[in-house]
Design a protein around this motif. Structure first.
Motif, PDB file in Angstrom:
ATOM      1  N   THR A  10      15.289  36.435  11.734  1.00 33.67           N
ATOM      2  CA  THR A  10      15.037  36.428  12.979  1.00 33.67           C
ATOM      3  C   THR A  10      13.881  35.560  13.524  1.00 33.67           C
ATOM      4  N   THR A  11      13.946  35.439  14.892  1.00 35.45           N
ATOM      5  CA  THR A  11      13.204  34.193  15.551  1.00 35.45           C
ATOM      6  C   THR A  11      12.180  34.659  16.846  1.00 35.45           C
ATOM      7  N   ALA A  12      11.434  33.982  17.066  1.00 34.03           N
ATOM      8  CA  ALA A  12      10.675  33.997  18.297  1.00 34.03           C
ATOM      9  C   ALA A  12      11.099  32.751  19.222  1.00 34.03           C
ATOM     10  N   ARG A  13      10.751  32.914  20.653  1.00 34.27           N
ATOM     11  CA  ARG A  13      11.052  31.935  21.463  1.00 34.27           C
ATOM     12  C   ARG A  13       9.960  30.636  21.223  1.00 34.27           C
ATOM     13  N   LEU A  14      10.653  29.565  21.600  1.00 33.03           N
ATOM     14  CA  LEU A  14       9.979  28.076  21.419  1.00 33.03           C
ATOM     15  C   LEU A  14       8.642  28.241  22.171  1.00 33.03           C
ATOM     16  N   TRP A  15       7.890  27.129  21.926  1.00 34.13           N
ATOM     17  CA  TRP A  15       6.707  27.053  22.329  1.00 34.13           C
ATOM     18  C   TRP A  15       6.942  27.191  23.917  1.00 34.13           C
ATOM     19  N   GLN A 252       5.034  28.452  17.046  1.00 33.76           N
ATOM     20  CA  GLN A 252       6.164  29.368  17.548  1.00 33.76           C
ATOM     21  C   GLN A 252       7.190  28.704  16.974  1.00 33.76           C
ATOM     22  N   PRO A 253       8.282  29.330  16.336  1.00 34.04           N
ATOM     23  CA  PRO A 253       9.314  28.506  15.876  1.00 34.04           C
ATOM     24  C   PRO A 253      10.523  28.526  16.969  1.00 34.04           C
ATOM     25  N   LEU A 254      11.482  27.529  16.894  1.00 33.89           N
ATOM     26  CA  LEU A 254      12.703  27.607  17.634  1.00 33.89           C
ATOM     27  C   LEU A 254      13.543  28.689  17.696  1.00 33.89           C
ATOM     28  N   GLN A 255      14.426  29.183  18.763  1.00 33.36           N
ATOM     29  CA  GLN A 255      15.187  30.056  18.625  1.00 33.36           C
ATOM     30  C   GLN A 255      16.648  29.687  18.526  1.00 33.36           C
ATOM     31  N   LYS A 256      16.866  28.749  18.971  1.00 32.33           N
ATOM     32  CA  LYS A 256      18.259  28.009  19.101  1.00 32.33           C
ATOM     33  C   LYS A 256      17.993  26.283  19.722  1.00 32.33           C
ATOM     34  N   VAL A 257      18.857  25.669  18.906  1.00 33.52           N
ATOM     35  CA  VAL A 257      18.996  24.299  19.295  1.00 33.52           C
ATOM     36  C   VAL A 257      20.483  24.176  19.530  1.00 33.52           C
ATOM     37  N   ALA A 258      20.681  23.057  20.609  1.00 36.22           N
ATOM     38  CA  ALA A 258      22.125  22.855  20.874  1.00 36.22           C
ATOM     39  C   ALA A 258      22.384  21.191  20.629  1.00 36.22           C
ATOM     40  N   LEU A 259      23.225  20.860  19.700  1.00 39.71           N
ATOM     41  CA  LEU A 259      23.661  19.541  19.604  1.00 39.71           C
ATOM     42  C   LEU A 259      24.786  19.144  20.471  1.00 39.71           C
ATOM     43  N   LEU A 260      24.438  18.329  21.372  1.00 36.65           N
ATOM     44  CA  LEU A 260      25.508  17.869  22.336  1.00 36.65           C
ATOM     45  C   LEU A 260      26.085  16.480  21.737  1.00 36.65           C
ATOM     46  N   ALA A 318      19.521  27.711  24.540  1.00 39.17           N
ATOM     47  CA  ALA A 318      18.942  26.580  23.767  1.00 39.17           C
ATOM     48  C   ALA A 318      17.517  26.372  24.131  1.00 39.17           C
ATOM     49  N   ASP A 319      16.779  26.416  23.294  1.00 40.72           N
ATOM     50  CA  ASP A 319      15.391  25.798  23.560  1.00 40.72           C
ATOM     51  C   ASP A 319      15.207  24.541  23.544  1.00 40.72           C
ATOM     52  N   LEU A 320      15.957  23.740  22.644  1.00 37.83           N
ATOM     53  CA  LEU A 320      15.909  22.147  22.603  1.00 37.83           C
ATOM     54  C   LEU A 320      17.334  21.690  22.637  1.00 37.83           C
ATOM     55  N   VAL A 321      17.367  20.724  23.239  1.00 37.83           N
ATOM     56  CA  VAL A 321      18.895  20.116  23.401  1.00 37.83           C
ATOM     57  C   VAL A 321      18.925  18.789  22.520  1.00 37.83           C
TER      58      VAL A 321
END
Length: 604
Positions: A10-15, A252-260, A318-321
């Motif tokens: 489980t995770t928390a939201r990004l910074w 605070q850790p990432l929740q989701k990263v999207a690789l484009l 996504a929190d980071l792309v």
């Protein structure tokens, strides 16, 4: 198509405000350096006048101040002959300070003409006692510069730490010490630590070794807390170097990263290689319990634009792309506003990027980084006058311009350039660049005048001491380098970009034996476990090994995204090189030196 890879944790939201903090952090960094240093009073030294925290000591007065000033001005213009002439006016008797200042300036002149032996002799002749502190600081700064360019990074860092111990507390000095230490391999740091005795020096080495060996951000954070607790009064403890200060606290850790990535078009093989490098690091982190986020892999070829793919990634949480991969798509996304989440692009463009709501950082394998680095390496080994071999066309011209700017900023000169457009032109272009035609004409004139045959060996021009080979492919390089000895230039050192190496051992590379090039640490033995993991998965190929490394570094920068708030101080050891950040939020790489020994690529 979007493929979701879900972690079991489980995770928390990004910074919450990382993007804005990153931009503010970069903007607040004191005196960020320009990509290329301007010529200063000392050649090749990057001057950051605003970084000094204490006023420098005053230079002692002398009756020869005018001669010293004239020499300084000549050296600022890389005119070592004029500097030596100005210093020749000095007449005895000279005070100890005057002798020290003269020898320091003569050492700089010798450095500009490439006489390393004379440089060392003059610097060692300046006594450590009885000389004004300002002169000793000048000598030590110059000695550090020479050692750094020559690849003697441990020596340079040691001199710098001694300067700190003498009361010089300078932000730029600490940055340069940290850069030198991070250019060393783990084994070199460990060996130096075993022999270190001075407490502050040992602490520097311990910090650098921790940074080099930490397997995760969490492990690094724990090590930093322990190190700072053990060395509260250390010069690096007030603000940890390299941007590490921004990793000190728990994030605070990432929740989701999207690789484009373009996974169904012509760039599919490259995109898959990047993806495999990223996932190799991701799964390794998951196995150790260090990754708690999901990864969504978005095929950008299924969207009409990069902006549409980005909007899809953001809409799905996504929190980071990470991406896009192509320059065209990056240019499009770079003008989109507002971007609600940060972007780590996988290419680099010259056009200005809008940095508004969130940051867009550019990570790439730009050949310009290789080109600037070979200029520094060649200059550090005493070369000063260059022959440039490059392909005709826009790419060759662009790389030559990057090389020229860095080479001339250091104090080097380009004697001539040979550009070629086809294999049939290789020999003639090199022959003309070396002025062999003029030598042959002199022989013909002599035979005609004497009316007899004479023995003759062509003589190339003698104002060249290095060759920069900017070949676009290994095949070009394998054809060009053997022509140098054929045209009487086989003794000249050859420096090249990574384009001359295909990434796999090849018996044909014996034609490149002796060539020096810069290459990714990934292809020189770093992170072997990741390469094994990619090979075991059956998804990676050595044809795209450099792109595997790019993907691995994308994961690394994702994990250390907060560290980029260090701005100009940011320094991260990556699989594609030593990574730093420029004012435009572009990641600049410093690749490593390698040499062809026969057909084998080796680290010196």
């Amino acid at each position: 198509m979007t493929t979701l890879i879900t972690s079991k944790y489980t995770t928390a939201r990004l910074w919450p405000a990382l993007a804005l903090v990153l931009l503010a952090g970069c903007a607040a960094t004191p005196s960020p350096p320009a990509p290329e240093p301007e010529p200063a009073a000392e050649p090749a030294v990057e001057v950051d006048a605003g970084s000094a925290q204490v006023a420098p000591p005053l230079m002692p007065d002398s009756r020869w101040d005018a001669a010293f000033s004239a020499a300084e001005a000549a050296l600022a213009g890389f005119d070592w002959m004029q500097a030596e002439q100005a210093l020749a006016a000095l007449e005895p008797p000279l005070t100890m300070d005057e002798r020290a200042r003269r020898d320091y300036l003569l050492a700089r002149a010798a450095f500009l003409r490439g006489d390393d032996g004379r440089v060392e002799e003059l610097l060692q002749g300046i006594p450590a006692a009885g000389v004004a502190r300002a002169l000793l600081l000048q000598r030590d700064d110059f000695a550090r510069q020479v050692a750094t360019l020559a690849g003697r990074w441990l020596e340079s860092a040691r001199i710098g730490t001694r300067q700190l111990g003498q009361g010089l507390n300078d932000t730029l000095l600490q940055r340069e010490i940290w850069q030198d230490l991070n250019r060393l391999r783990e084994t070199e740091l460990a060996a130096a630590l075993d022999q270190a005795d001075a407490p502050d020096w040992r602490a520097w080495l311990q910090l650098a070794l921790l940074n080099a060996t930490a397997g995760s951000v969490e492990e690094l954070q724990a090590g930093l807390r322990q190190w700072r607790g053990e060395h509260p009064g250390h010069p690096a403890a007030a603000t940890l170097p390299g941007g590490l200060e921004f990793l000190y606290e728990t994030l605070q850790p990432l929740q989701k990263v999207a690789l484009l990535l373009p996974l169904s078009g012509p760039l599919e093989p490259a995109a898959r290689a990047v993806r495999d490098g990223y996932l190799a690091r991701y799964y390794l982190a998951r196995a150790r319990g260090d990754a708690s986020h999901d990864v969504a892999i978005v095929d950008t070829d299924e969207f009409p634009s990069a902006v549409a793919a980005y909007q899809h990634a953001v809409a799905t949480g996504a929190d980071l792309v990470i991406g896009p991969l192509s320059k065209d798509r990056l240019a499009e996304l770079g003008q989109y506003s507002p971007r609600p989440v940060p972007v780590l692009a996988l290419n680099r463009i010259d056009e200005a990027i809008k940095q508004d709501v969130s940051a867009l950082v550019q990570l790439s394998l730009a050949p310009e980084d290789d080109t600037a680095r070979i200029a520094e390496l060649a200059f550090g080994q005493g070369a000063r006058r260059a022959l440039v071999l490059r392909p005709a066309g826009a790419r060759g011209a662009r790389l030559e311009e990057v090389l020229r700017q860095r080479w001339q900023a250091l104090g080097g000169s380009i004697a001539t350039t040979a550009s070629y457009s086809s294999p049939e032109a290789y020999s003639d272009q090199i022959k003309n660049a070396l002025n062999l035609g003029a030598s042959e004409q002199r022989a013909r004139d002599m035979r005609s005048m004497l009316a007899t045959n004479i023995e003759f060996t062509a003589r190339r021009r003698q104002d060249i001491d290095v060759v920069f080979l900017l070949a676009g492919t290994p095949a070009e390089a394998r054809s060009l380098k053997p022509l140098l000895p054929f045209h009487y230039a086989g003794t000249l050192p050859v420096y090249a970009t990574s384009s001359i190496y295909g990434g796999l051992p090849d018996p044909r590379d014996r034609d490149l034996s002796g060539a020096r090039l810069v290459e990714l640490p990934w292809l020189l033995g770093s992170n072997p476990s990741l390469r094994v993991a990619i090979a075991a998965g059956g998804t990676g190929t050595d044809d795209f090994a450099r792109l595997n490394a790019l993907g691995a570094d994308a994961w690394l920068l994702q994990a250390r995204f907060a560290q980029l708030q260090g701005g100009a101080d940011t320094l991260i050891r990556g699989s594609t090189g030593l990574l730093r950040l420029d004012p435009g939020l572009r990641i600049l790489r410093e690749p490593e030196l390698a040499t062809f020994d026969g057909s084998e690529l080796t680290r010196p």
